[in-house]
Design an enzyme around this catalytic site. Sequence first.
Site, mmCIF file in Angstrom:
data_model
loop_
_atom_site.group_PDB
_atom_site.id
_atom_site.type_symbol
_atom_site.label_atom_id
_atom_site.label_comp_id
_atom_site.label_asym_id
_atom_site.label_seq_id
_atom_site.Cartn_x
_atom_site.Cartn_y
_atom_site.Cartn_z
ATOM 1 N N ASP A 34 -20.054 4.188 16.099
ATOM 2 C CA ASP A 34 -20.028 4.805 14.766
ATOM 3 C C ASP A 34 -18.614 4.744 14.185
ATOM 4 O O ASP A 34 -18.420 4.505 12.997
ATOM 5 C CB ASP A 34 -20.502 6.259 14.869
ATOM 6 C CG ASP A 34 -21.779 6.356 15.683
ATOM 7 O OD1 ASP A 34 -22.785 5.789 15.258
ATOM 8 O OD2 ASP A 34 -21.749 6.957 16.778
ATOM 9 N N HIS A 37 -24.210 11.598 18.151
ATOM 10 C CA HIS A 37 -24.550 10.203 17.837
ATOM 11 C C HIS A 37 -26.003 10.198 17.364
ATOM 12 O O HIS A 37 -26.923 9.897 18.122
ATOM 13 C CB HIS A 37 -24.368 9.307 19.070
ATOM 14 C CG HIS A 37 -24.917 7.924 18.831
ATOM 15 N ND1 HIS A 37 -24.343 7.035 17.961
ATOM 16 C CD2 HIS A 37 -26.017 7.311 19.307
ATOM 17 C CE1 HIS A 37 -25.055 5.926 17.929
ATOM 18 N NE2 HIS A 37 -26.090 6.067 18.735
HETATM 19 P P1 NAX Z 1 -33.036 -1.418 26.721
HETATM 20 O O1 NAX Z 1 -34.365 -0.741 26.638
HETATM 21 O O2 NAX Z 1 -32.913 -2.857 26.402
HETATM 22 O O3 NAX Z 1 -32.448 -1.224 28.190
HETATM 23 C C1 NAX Z 1 -32.467 0.000 28.858
HETATM 24 C C2 NAX Z 1 -32.553 -0.315 30.335
HETATM 25 O O4 NAX Z 1 -32.434 0.932 31.029
HETATM 26 C C3 NAX Z 1 -33.882 -0.944 30.754
HETATM 27 O O5 NAX Z 1 -33.633 -2.150 31.439
HETATM 28 C C4 NAX Z 1 -34.512 0.116 31.652
HETATM 29 O O6 NAX Z 1 -35.247 -0.460 32.727
HETATM 30 C C5 NAX Z 1 -33.271 0.851 32.154
HETATM 31 N N1 NAX Z 1 -33.523 2.195 32.664
HETATM 32 C C6 NAX Z 1 -34.442 3.106 32.235
HETATM 33 N N2 NAX Z 1 -34.390 4.201 33.006
HETATM 34 C C7 NAX Z 1 -33.426 3.994 33.918
HETATM 35 C C8 NAX Z 1 -32.905 4.764 34.996
HETATM 36 N N3 NAX Z 1 -33.412 5.973 35.291
HETATM 37 N N4 NAX Z 1 -31.912 4.242 35.743
HETATM 38 C C9 NAX Z 1 -31.430 3.017 35.474
HETATM 39 N N5 NAX Z 1 -31.888 2.239 34.473
HETATM 40 C C10 NAX Z 1 -32.869 2.729 33.705
HETATM 41 O O7 NAX Z 1 -32.057 -0.536 25.810
HETATM 42 P P2 NAX Z 1 -30.598 -0.909 25.281
HETATM 43 O O8 NAX Z 1 -30.704 -1.590 23.968
HETATM 44 O O9 NAX Z 1 -29.819 -1.556 26.357
HETATM 45 O O10 NAX Z 1 -30.027 0.570 24.969
HETATM 46 C C11 NAX Z 1 -29.757 1.462 26.021
HETATM 47 C C12 NAX Z 1 -29.498 2.848 25.478
HETATM 48 O O11 NAX Z 1 -28.352 2.872 24.636
HETATM 49 C C13 NAX Z 1 -30.642 3.415 24.627
HETATM 50 O O12 NAX Z 1 -30.848 4.767 24.984
HETATM 51 C C14 NAX Z 1 -30.084 3.344 23.228
HETATM 52 O O13 NAX Z 1 -30.693 4.294 22.364
HETATM 53 C C15 NAX Z 1 -28.634 3.655 23.494
HETATM 54 N N6 NAX Z 1 -27.669 3.336 22.448
HETATM 55 C C16 NAX Z 1 -26.634 4.177 22.286
HETATM 56 C C17 NAX Z 1 -25.620 3.949 21.387
HETATM 57 C C18 NAX Z 1 -24.471 4.901 21.234
HETATM 58 O O14 NAX Z 1 -23.659 4.666 20.347
HETATM 59 N N7 NAX Z 1 -24.340 5.964 22.035
HETATM 60 C C19 NAX Z 1 -25.662 2.766 20.497
HETATM 61 C C20 NAX Z 1 -26.558 1.669 20.993
HETATM 62 C C21 NAX Z 1 -27.839 2.138 21.642
HETATM 63 O O15 NAX Z 1 -28.761 2.418 20.644
#
Ligand code: NAX
Length: 335
Positions: A163, A191
């Site tokens: 952000d 966020h």
């Molecule tokens: P993806 O859905 O592509 O990848 C998430 C991965 O996490 C998957 O491979 C899943 O198998 C794995 N996972 C789920 N539960 C798990 C656990 N208990 N232990 C280990 N791995 C686990 O999502 P992606 O685009 O990579 O985004 C990841 C996260 O970042 C989401 O929650 C998203 O909302 C968040 N974001 C946060 C941002 C921020 O500024 N704080 C910005 C970008 C993003 O939106």
Amino acid sequence: MPPSPSKPVRIAVTGAAGNIGYALLFRLASGALLGPDQPLILHLLEIPQALPALSGVAMELTDCAFPLLRDLKLSDQASQAFDGVDYAFLVGSRPRTQGMERKDLLRVNAEIFKAQGRALNERASRQVRILVVGNPANTNALIASRNAPDLAEHQFSSMMRLDHNRTLSLLSERSRIPVADIHRVTVWGNHSSTQFPDIEQALIADRPALEQIDSTWYHDTLIPTVQQRGAAIIKARGASSAASAASAALDHMRDWIVGTPKGTWTSMGIAANGDYGVEPGIFFGYPVECQGGGHQIVQGLALSEFARAKIALTDRELREERDGVLDLLPSSSRG
Ligand code: NAX
């Protein structure tokens, strides 16, 4: 003389087979975090169903023959993945699925971050620095931190840097001044769409931003554009922002380790201590200076009525998130 080989640092990435993981791992392995002389070992955590995909990512990392990458450890157990780690990027989380209420999302992720907080407490280096990216990032950081009583609260942070970078970039585009000449921007709070991108203290080429940027554009365009940028990217790309999130995660961790440049600050989600009227304990986006491996909230900023109202709004949302997971928050007494 060749540089003396230094001990590899251990970096954990959770959700390593996901989109952000894919954008983050190759940059980490190429030295984007700690420079070209620091070898590293990557500890990659995934859920069992994603281990086959993770093994494919590992093959690709190996095929890059990165000179700095000394080892890869893949696991579906947090206690293994966090063993001895110096830095942890907690990216993995459960996405919202159709029909799922926001509070249900909060609960499923709360359980994940409770378990990971405990595992970090047991297994990570005592100096570990932890960045929570997985949403809801601020409240997930609160849960992980409170479940890690032997680590200090200041070892946990949540990501506001995407952000923050979006705000810098929009200001640069509007003023036609390079990003490097824009300082003292803050993204306060959560966020989420209640975040408050604040340019009231900002300097553009050493002059107050508000003398150069009209307040209508600031209020009616900049703030909502930053708040809604994630949704706009999903709409345009058909997938969420992964490369920019990974880049922001590196920026966040690098500033924390190396320090913010003198005369400016960054935005980090850290445990609030009551500064600027924020509820103590919640993880809140603050203006933060980093130095000597630590971080501290920038003090003494004069906030306008407009800014106070925006901060109160996002503070309220974070209190509500916290209240939804109170049963997962052991008392804050630390060892
Ligand atoms: P993806 O859905 O592509 O990848 C998430 C991965 O996490 C998957 O491979 C899943 O198998 C794995 N996972 C789920 N539960 C798990 C656990 N208990 N232990 C280990 N791995 C686990 O999502 P992606 O685009 O990579 O985004 C990841 C996260 O970042 C989401 O929650 C998203 O909302 C968040 N974001 C946060 C941002 C921020 O500024 N704080 C910005 C970008 C993003 O939106």
